[in-house]
Design a protein around this motif. Structure first.
Motif, PDB file in Angstrom:
ATOM      1  N   TYR A 196       0.818  -1.205   0.000  1.00  0.00           N
ATOM      2  CA  TYR A 196       0.000   0.000   0.000  1.00  0.00           C
ATOM      3  C   TYR A 196       0.861   1.267   0.000  1.00  0.00           C
ATOM      4  O   TYR A 196       2.047   1.226   0.276  1.00  0.00           O
ATOM      5  N   GLN A 197       0.193   2.369  -0.351  1.00  0.00           N
ATOM      6  CA  GLN A 197       0.816   3.693  -0.345  1.00  0.00           C
ATOM      7  C   GLN A 197       0.061   4.575   0.645  1.00  0.00           C
ATOM      8  O   GLN A 197      -1.161   4.483   0.747  1.00  0.00           O
ATOM      9  N   ILE A 198       0.798   5.432   1.334  1.00  0.00           N
ATOM     10  CA  ILE A 198       0.186   6.371   2.275  1.00  0.00           C
ATOM     11  C   ILE A 198       0.478   7.796   1.804  1.00  0.00           C
ATOM     12  O   ILE A 198       1.625   8.144   1.524  1.00  0.00           O
ATOM     13  N   PHE A 199      -0.580   8.594   1.743  1.00  0.00           N
ATOM     14  CA  PHE A 199      -0.467  10.027   1.477  1.00  0.00           C
ATOM     15  C   PHE A 199      -0.953  10.752   2.717  1.00  0.00           C
ATOM     16  O   PHE A 199      -2.093  10.560   3.138  1.00  0.00           O
ATOM     17  N   ARG A 200      -0.084  11.559   3.324  1.00  0.00           N
ATOM     18  CA  ARG A 200      -0.468  12.372   4.488  1.00  0.00           C
ATOM     19  C   ARG A 200      -0.604  13.817   4.000  1.00  0.00           C
ATOM     20  O   ARG A 200       0.374  14.395   3.529  1.00  0.00           O
ATOM     21  N   LEU A 201      -1.797  14.373   4.140  1.00  0.00           N
ATOM     22  CA  LEU A 201      -2.069  15.696   3.588  1.00  0.00           C
ATOM     23  C   LEU A 201      -2.451  16.686   4.672  1.00  0.00           C
ATOM     24  O   LEU A 201      -3.096  16.327   5.659  1.00  0.00           O
ATOM     25  N   THR A 202      -2.055  17.939   4.471  1.00  0.00           N
ATOM     26  CA  THR A 202      -2.448  19.035   5.352  1.00  0.00           C
ATOM     27  C   THR A 202      -2.890  20.207   4.490  1.00  0.00           C
ATOM     28  O   THR A 202      -2.437  20.372   3.362  1.00  0.00           O
ATOM     29  N   GLY A 203      -3.785  21.016   5.051  1.00  0.00           N
ATOM     30  CA  GLY A 203      -4.214  22.221   4.345  1.00  0.00           C
ATOM     31  C   GLY A 203      -5.626  22.108   3.815  1.00  0.00           C
ATOM     32  O   GLY A 203      -6.516  21.587   4.478  1.00  0.00           O
ATOM     33  N   LEU A 204      -5.812  22.592   2.593  1.00  0.00           N
ATOM     34  CA  LEU A 204      -7.133  22.684   1.976  1.00  0.00           C
ATOM     35  C   LEU A 204      -7.204  21.801   0.737  1.00  0.00           C
ATOM     36  O   LEU A 204      -6.360  21.895  -0.150  1.00  0.00           O
ATOM     37  N   LEU A 205      -8.221  20.948   0.682  1.00  0.00           N
ATOM     38  CA  LEU A 205      -8.471  20.145  -0.515  1.00  0.00           C
ATOM     39  C   LEU A 205      -9.693  20.759  -1.185  1.00  0.00           C
ATOM     40  O   LEU A 205     -10.833  20.421  -0.891  1.00  0.00           O
ATOM     41  N   SER A 247      -6.585  23.468  -5.133  1.00  0.00           N
ATOM     42  CA  SER A 247      -5.543  22.437  -4.979  1.00  0.00           C
ATOM     43  C   SER A 247      -5.886  21.118  -5.660  1.00  0.00           C
ATOM     44  O   SER A 247      -5.000  20.300  -5.915  1.00  0.00           O
ATOM     45  N   GLU A 248      -7.149  20.875  -5.959  1.00  0.00           N
ATOM     46  CA  GLU A 248      -7.599  19.585  -6.481  1.00  0.00           C
ATOM     47  C   GLU A 248      -6.903  19.135  -7.766  1.00  0.00           C
ATOM     48  O   GLU A 248      -6.523  17.964  -7.878  1.00  0.00           O
ATOM     49  N   SER A 265      -5.067  15.569  -7.688  1.00  0.00           N
ATOM     50  CA  SER A 265      -5.565  14.451  -8.503  1.00  0.00           C
ATOM     51  C   SER A 265      -4.496  13.908  -9.430  1.00  0.00           C
ATOM     52  O   SER A 265      -4.307  12.694  -9.532  1.00  0.00           O
ATOM     53  N   LYS A 266      -3.781  14.807 -10.083  1.00  0.00           N
ATOM     54  CA  LYS A 266      -2.750  14.388 -11.029  1.00  0.00           C
ATOM     55  C   LYS A 266      -1.657  13.575 -10.340  1.00  0.00           C
ATOM     56  O   LYS A 266      -1.255  12.517 -10.818  1.00  0.00           O
ATOM     57  N   VAL A 267      -1.191  14.059  -9.200  1.00  0.00           N
ATOM     58  CA  VAL A 267      -0.103  13.386  -8.479  1.00  0.00           C
ATOM     59  C   VAL A 267      -0.558  12.018  -7.972  1.00  0.00           C
ATOM     60  O   VAL A 267       0.113  11.007  -8.183  1.00  0.00           O
ATOM     61  N   VAL A 268      -1.706  11.957  -7.290  1.00  0.00           N
ATOM     62  CA  VAL A 268      -2.160  10.689  -6.716  1.00  0.00           C
ATOM     63  C   VAL A 268      -2.495   9.685  -7.818  1.00  0.00           C
ATOM     64  O   VAL A 268      -2.149   8.503  -7.713  1.00  0.00           O
ATOM     65  N   LYS A 269      -3.133  10.129  -8.894  1.00  0.00           N
ATOM     66  CA  LYS A 269      -3.451   9.217 -10.010  1.00  0.00           C
ATOM     67  C   LYS A 269      -2.181   8.609 -10.586  1.00  0.00           C
ATOM     68  O   LYS A 269      -2.138   7.428 -10.919  1.00  0.00           O
ATOM     69  N   ASP A 282     -13.908  20.757  -0.214  1.00  0.00           N
ATOM     70  CA  ASP A 282     -15.116  21.202  -0.897  1.00  0.00           C
ATOM     71  C   ASP A 282     -15.552  20.150  -1.919  1.00  0.00           C
ATOM     72  O   ASP A 282     -15.009  19.050  -1.961  1.00  0.00           O
ATOM     73  N   SER A 283     -16.530  20.493  -2.729  1.00  0.00           N
ATOM     74  CA  SER A 283     -17.071  19.532  -3.695  1.00  0.00           C
ATOM     75  C   SER A 283     -16.021  19.077  -4.711  1.00  0.00           C
ATOM     76  O   SER A 283     -16.047  17.930  -5.153  1.00  0.00           O
ATOM     77  N   SER A 284     -15.085  19.937  -5.049  1.00  0.00           N
ATOM     78  CA  SER A 284     -14.004  19.532  -5.961  1.00  0.00           C
ATOM     79  C   SER A 284     -13.138  18.456  -5.321  1.00  0.00           C
ATOM     80  O   SER A 284     -12.756  17.478  -5.970  1.00  0.00           O
ATOM     81  N   GLY A 285     -12.829  18.636  -4.052  1.00  0.00           N
ATOM     82  CA  GLY A 285     -12.047  17.645  -3.316  1.00  0.00           C
ATOM     83  C   GLY A 285     -12.791  16.333  -3.192  1.00  0.00           C
ATOM     84  O   GLY A 285     -12.212  15.255  -3.375  1.00  0.00           O
ATOM     85  N   LEU A 286     -14.089  16.398  -2.892  1.00  0.00           N
ATOM     86  CA  LEU A 286     -14.896  15.177  -2.799  1.00  0.00           C
ATOM     87  C   LEU A 286     -14.950  14.460  -4.144  1.00  0.00           C
ATOM     88  O   LEU A 286     -14.830  13.230  -4.212  1.00  0.00           O
ATOM     89  N   GLY A 287     -15.120  15.214  -5.213  1.00  0.00           N
ATOM     90  CA  GLY A 287     -15.141  14.617  -6.550  1.00  0.00           C
ATOM     91  C   GLY A 287     -13.835  13.920  -6.872  1.00  0.00           C
ATOM     92  O   GLY A 287     -13.816  12.826  -7.449  1.00  0.00           O
ATOM     93  N   ALA A 288     -12.730  14.530  -6.465  1.00  0.00           N
ATOM     94  CA  ALA A 288     -11.416  13.915  -6.690  1.00  0.00           C
ATOM     95  C   ALA A 288     -11.304  12.604  -5.922  1.00  0.00           C
ATOM     96  O   ALA A 288     -10.796  11.602  -6.452  1.00  0.00           O
ATOM     97  N   LEU A 289     -11.794  12.564  -4.686  1.00  0.00           N
ATOM     98  CA  LEU A 289     -11.735  11.335  -3.895  1.00  0.00           C
ATOM     99  C   LEU A 289     -12.550  10.222  -4.545  1.00  0.00           C
ATOM    100  O   LEU A 289     -12.105   9.073  -4.609  1.00  0.00           O
TER     101      LEU A 289
END
Length: 116
Positions: free
Chosen positions: A13-22, A26-27, A31-35, A56-63
């Motif tokens: 598995y891979q772990i991404f630890r994020l801070t700040g605003l999604l 920033s989305e 998205s590009k990096v994680v994909k 926000d909704s952009s962040g949720l859509g990316a998830l």
């Protein structure tokens, strides 16, 4: 403050630890990096969003898109969350689809086991 994070690979598995605003700002980069990392594998992903201040909704859509991408590779995506992120996700009834977890340990325990 925008989005910052770290990435590490551990076993299957891979772990991404994020801070700040999604958010909408920033989305696209997120998205590009994680994909890209999902394409390279391993396909089980843990997003640690416990330090996220806002999503926000952009962040949720990316998830949602990342969950689908991981599933297409026969992987899973687990989201370690905080009360603020959990509340936002529950508003749109995505808590089961996004596999919300309360800790990194729970997320690791919920990962898809490697096929033997």
């Amino acid at each position: 403050m925008s989005l910052r994070g770290t990435h590490e690979v551990k076993g299957n598995y891979q772990i991404f630890r994020l801070t700040g605003l999604l958010d909408a700002f920033s989305e696209p980069v997120f998205s590009k990096v994680v994909k890209q990392y999902i394409e390279e594998g391993p396909y089980n992903i843990i997003l640690v969003l416990s330090q996220i201040d806002f999503i926000d909704s952009s962040g949720l859509g990316a998830l949602v898109q990342l969950v689908k991408q991981a599933q297409n590779k026969d992987g899973t995506l687990q989201v370690v969350t905080n009360p603020r992120v959990t509340q936002t996700v529950k508003l749109v009834r995505l808590e089961k689809f996004l596999s919300l977890q309360t800790s990194l340990e729970d997320a690791i325990a919920n990962l898809k086991k490697p096929k033997k």
